[in-house]
Design a protein around this motif. Structure first.
Motif, PDB file in Angstrom:
ATOM      1  N   UNK A   1       0.825  -1.239  -0.016  1.00 16.61           N
ATOM      2  CA  UNK A   1       0.029  -0.121   0.060  1.00 16.61           C
ATOM      3  C   UNK A   1       1.002   1.134  -0.206  1.00 16.61           C
ATOM      4  N   UNK A   2       0.206   2.297  -0.716  1.00 16.55           N
ATOM      5  CA  UNK A   2       0.751   3.702  -0.782  1.00 16.55           C
ATOM      6  C   UNK A   2      -0.055   4.440  -0.351  1.00 16.55           C
ATOM      7  N   UNK A   3       0.061   5.777   0.361  1.00 19.59           N
ATOM      8  CA  UNK A   3      -0.932   6.540   0.881  1.00 19.59           C
ATOM      9  C   UNK A   3      -1.797   7.325  -0.066  1.00 19.59           C
ATOM     10  N   UNK A   4      -1.416   7.711  -1.329  1.00 19.77           N
ATOM     11  CA  UNK A   4      -2.172   8.329  -2.191  1.00 19.77           C
ATOM     12  C   UNK A   4      -3.603   7.995  -2.637  1.00 19.77           C
ATOM     13  N   UNK A   5      -3.595   6.580  -2.945  1.00 21.57           N
ATOM     14  CA  UNK A   5      -4.996   6.005  -3.251  1.00 21.57           C
ATOM     15  C   UNK A   5      -6.087   6.107  -2.287  1.00 21.57           C
ATOM     16  N   UNK A   6      -5.718   5.748  -1.027  1.00 18.37           N
ATOM     17  CA  UNK A   6      -6.649   6.099   0.120  1.00 18.37           C
ATOM     18  C   UNK A   6      -6.900   7.669   0.301  1.00 18.37           C
ATOM     19  N   UNK A   7      -5.903   8.345  -0.015  1.00 17.30           N
ATOM     20  CA  UNK A   7      -6.158  10.015   0.300  1.00 17.30           C
ATOM     21  C   UNK A   7      -7.263  10.275  -0.680  1.00 17.30           C
ATOM     22  N   UNK A   8      -7.083   9.691  -1.846  1.00 17.29           N
ATOM     23  CA  UNK A   8      -7.831  10.251  -3.074  1.00 17.29           C
ATOM     24  C   UNK A   8      -9.299   9.581  -2.777  1.00 17.29           C
ATOM     25  N   UNK A   9      -9.437   8.477  -2.559  1.00 17.22           N
ATOM     26  CA  UNK A   9     -10.542   7.878  -1.868  1.00 17.22           C
ATOM     27  C   UNK A   9     -11.516   8.551  -0.706  1.00 17.22           C
ATOM     28  N   UNK A  10     -10.587   9.229   0.172  1.00 18.55           N
ATOM     29  CA  UNK A  10     -11.112   9.503   1.357  1.00 18.55           C
ATOM     30  C   UNK A  10     -11.517  10.982   1.044  1.00 18.55           C
ATOM     31  N   UNK A  11     -10.891  11.659   0.075  1.00 17.02           N
ATOM     32  CA  UNK A  11     -11.326  12.991  -0.424  1.00 17.02           C
ATOM     33  C   UNK A  11     -12.506  13.105  -1.229  1.00 17.02           C
ATOM     34  N   UNK A  12     -12.376  12.243  -2.098  1.00 16.69           N
ATOM     35  CA  UNK A  12     -13.710  11.977  -3.003  1.00 16.69           C
ATOM     36  C   UNK A  12     -14.772  11.802  -2.305  1.00 16.69           C
ATOM     37  N   UNK A  13     -14.852  10.929  -1.070  1.00 13.66           N
ATOM     38  CA  UNK A  13     -15.910  10.394  -0.515  1.00 13.66           C
ATOM     39  C   UNK A  13     -16.557  11.515   0.271  1.00 13.66           C
ATOM     40  N   UNK A  14     -15.871  12.570   0.676  1.00 11.59           N
ATOM     41  CA  UNK A  14     -16.529  13.852   1.378  1.00 11.59           C
ATOM     42  C   UNK A  14     -18.005  14.055   0.597  1.00 11.59           C
ATOM     43  N   UNK A  15     -17.541  13.919  -0.700  1.00 11.50           N
ATOM     44  CA  UNK A  15     -18.813  14.237  -1.614  1.00 11.50           C
ATOM     45  C   UNK A  15     -20.067  13.426  -1.156  1.00 11.50           C
TER      46      UNK A  15
END
Length: 160
Positions: free
Chosen positions: A98-112
């Motif tokens: 795992x790298x951090x960027x993919x969950x960060x992208x999912x986390x930020x997109x799911x704010x929507x």
């Protein structure tokens, strides 16, 4: 497929637990209110009957049996769904290294999901526009989803 489901459950639960610990920390240190999981449960309980929007505010809607339990269960199931989306987009190999960027992208997109589905549905308006302090609520939403991302990443590291 079983491995995908298991990883989705563990990674999603890890991210969701991190968010819950974050909220508890904010509550204990700064006195911020804890999320109203009973109201989230009330919202989810209304969906099968077509009640998507509580225009007067979800607090004015009738109490639903087991709404707190429904809220907590749905909170974790949604976290697991977001983890499944992460694994579907970045693949099972991501969970191995795992790298951090993919969950960060999912986390930020799911704010929507909160801003454009849950909060309007609960009568708080788009992106908490009807909250007493919308900017504070929005900042807390974004920060919480970053913490959720950190939790997913750490859960994946532990599993790997």
């Amino acid at each position: 497929m079983l491995e995908f489901l298991l990883l989705s459950m563990v990674i999603g639960a890890g991210g969701t637990a991190a968010l819950d610990l974050w909220n508890l920390l904010l509550h204990r240190i700064f006195g911020m209110p804890l999320p109203p999981w009973h109201l989230v449960g009330r919202w989810f309980a209304g969906l099968p009957s077509g009640q998507l929007v509580h225009s007067k505010g979800i607090g004015e809607s009738p109490v639903v049996a087991n709404e707190l339990a429904i809220g907590w269960v749905m909170h974790y199931l949604v976290g697991m769904l977001f983890a499944a989306i992460l694994l579907a987009l970045w693949g099972m190999d991501w969970a191995v290294a795992p790298t951090f960027l993919p969950p960060l992208i999912v986390g930020l997109v799911t704010v929507g999901a909160g801003w454009f589905i849950l909060q309007p549905g609960m009568g708080v308006g788009v992106a908490c526009s009807g909250a007493p302090h919308p900017s504070v609520a929005r900042l807390n939403n974004v920060a919480g989803h970053v913490v959720f991302a950190i939790g997913m990443y750490l859960a994946a590291l532990v599993m790997g």
